[in-house]
Design a protein around this motif. Structure first.
Motif, mmCIF file in Angstrom:
data_model
loop_
_atom_site.group_PDB
_atom_site.id
_atom_site.type_symbol
_atom_site.label_atom_id
_atom_site.label_comp_id
_atom_site.label_asym_id
_atom_site.label_seq_id
_atom_site.Cartn_x
_atom_site.Cartn_y
_atom_site.Cartn_z
ATOM 1 N N LYS A 91 -9.377 11.750 -3.894
ATOM 2 C CA LYS A 91 -8.776 10.673 -3.118
ATOM 3 C C LYS A 91 -7.557 10.542 -3.505
ATOM 4 O O LYS A 91 -6.496 10.418 -2.603
ATOM 5 N N TYR A 92 -6.862 10.744 -4.682
ATOM 6 C CA TYR A 92 -5.769 10.366 -5.183
ATOM 7 C C TYR A 92 -4.990 11.570 -4.597
ATOM 8 O O TYR A 92 -3.723 11.510 -4.259
ATOM 9 N N LYS A 140 0.920 -1.247 -0.111
ATOM 10 C CA LYS A 140 0.006 0.084 -0.088
ATOM 11 C C LYS A 140 1.046 1.367 0.041
ATOM 12 O O LYS A 140 1.940 1.428 0.400
ATOM 13 N N LEU A 191 1.220 4.078 1.691
ATOM 14 C CA LEU A 191 1.641 4.532 2.841
ATOM 15 C C LEU A 191 2.561 3.577 3.611
ATOM 16 O O LEU A 191 3.325 3.957 4.753
ATOM 17 N N LYS A 248 -0.086 12.765 1.067
ATOM 18 C CA LYS A 248 0.460 12.040 2.320
ATOM 19 C C LYS A 248 2.033 11.515 1.673
ATOM 20 O O LYS A 248 2.734 11.280 2.509
ATOM 21 N N CYS A 249 1.976 11.006 0.500
ATOM 22 C CA CYS A 249 3.251 10.405 0.151
ATOM 23 C C CYS A 249 4.267 11.157 -0.139
ATOM 24 O O CYS A 249 5.323 10.966 0.265
ATOM 25 N N ASP A 293 -3.864 10.956 -1.160
ATOM 26 C CA ASP A 293 -3.138 10.173 -0.809
ATOM 27 C C ASP A 293 -1.607 10.479 -1.294
ATOM 28 O O ASP A 293 -0.597 10.500 -0.740
ATOM 29 N N PRO A 341 -0.232 6.708 -6.337
ATOM 30 C CA PRO A 341 0.044 7.795 -5.575
ATOM 31 C C PRO A 341 1.683 7.950 -5.360
ATOM 32 O O PRO A 341 2.133 9.172 -5.335
#
Length: 276
Positions: free
Chosen positions: A259-260, A71, A73, A266-267, A263, A98
């Protein structure tokens, strides 16, 4: 050639199965490691000869090409774990959208590619979305596309288009299945037809429609015009759909992109917001 898979969950095991089923790889060429070792052991039982590694580092040391199937994250922790073991001649392939190529190139010395798979590969069909980092050579591209071409149609895309293309190739099977499921449910309730019978009819229709669009020379609009006689039943129903679904697909794309972006942000934070 030895190919490693780090992560043997839903997508990792699907890819591994597709490589073996298509004949592109033999089990003896594959090395697998997973956070839950039992999952990798189950794959080895299904494919005798497959090599199960006791650690991700062991996997890296044995593999020429390495597919990262975890995943988004989980990537940073994994990269920190294997970073000192990769070498410039290895090819690392990310299968998640992502995590950006520049994230991985900034952290690793090996060659980086990104290939987004689809569940359709289980039937040796569908498209694989291919993106390449700056260290990938023309020979590397041919090698990777030959591998995934054994069970899919490799399509090179811009990384900036990975979300919208994934909406069709990867998310699309779920979207289309949802549409069919709702249609079948309504048919069962309205007419009493058998669910199994209706599902079989819908499935064969979908298969045939796909062939008309990929092999029959039709574009979606042309197919609608061919089937829908003016003033007929199909035309009347299409008019209803156009009215009822107005704006829905714009909302769908906005939802997947939102949503992408979440994410991706966050990456960026995980990788220190490194930019190309």
């Amino acid at each position: 050639m030895k190919v490693g898979f780090i992560g043997t969950g839903s997508m990792g095991s699907m890819l591994l199965d597709a490589f073996i089923t298509s004949g592109a790889l033999k089990p003896q060429q594959i090395f697998a490691s997973n956070r839950t070792a039992e999952k990798a052991e189950l794959l080895a039982q299904r494919h005798p000869g497959l090599n199960v590694c006791s650690s991700n580092v062991e996997n890296v040391k044995n593999s020429d090409i390495l597919f990262l199937c975890v995943k988004p994250l989980q990537y940073k922790v994994l990269i920190d774990e294997i970073g000192d073991e990769v070498h410039p001649d290895q090819i690392l392939v990310s299968i998640t959208s992502p995590v950006q190529i520049h994230h991985l190139e900034s952290a690793l010395t090996c060659k980086i590619a990104k290939i987004i798979p689809s569940i359709t590969h289980l039937t040796l069909s569908g498209a694989s979305l291919c993106m390449y980092g700056s260290r990938i050579t023309a020979e590397d591209r041919l090698l990777l596309e030959k591998l995934v071409g054994s069970f899919s149609r490799p399509l090179e895309i811009q990384e900036s288009h990975v979300r919208i293309t994934s909406d069709f190739s990867s998310c699309g099977p779920a979207f289309i299945s949802f549409f069919l499921d709702q249609w079948i449910e309504a048919a069962v309730e309205k007419t009493g037809i058998s669910r199994d019978h209706c599902t079989a009819l819908a499935s064969e229709m979908l298969l045939g429609t796909g062939k008309l669009l990929t092999e029959g020379g039709f574009k979606p609009q042309e197919l609608q015009e061919r089937v829908a006689v003016p003033g007929g039943i199909t035309a009347e129903a299409l008019s209803l759909l156009k009215h009822s679904l107005d704006g829905v697909f714009h909302q769908l794309i906005s939802t997947t992109h939102a949503k992408y972006d979440e994410d991706l942000n966050k990456c960026d934070i995980l990788f220190g917001d490194s930019k190309p």
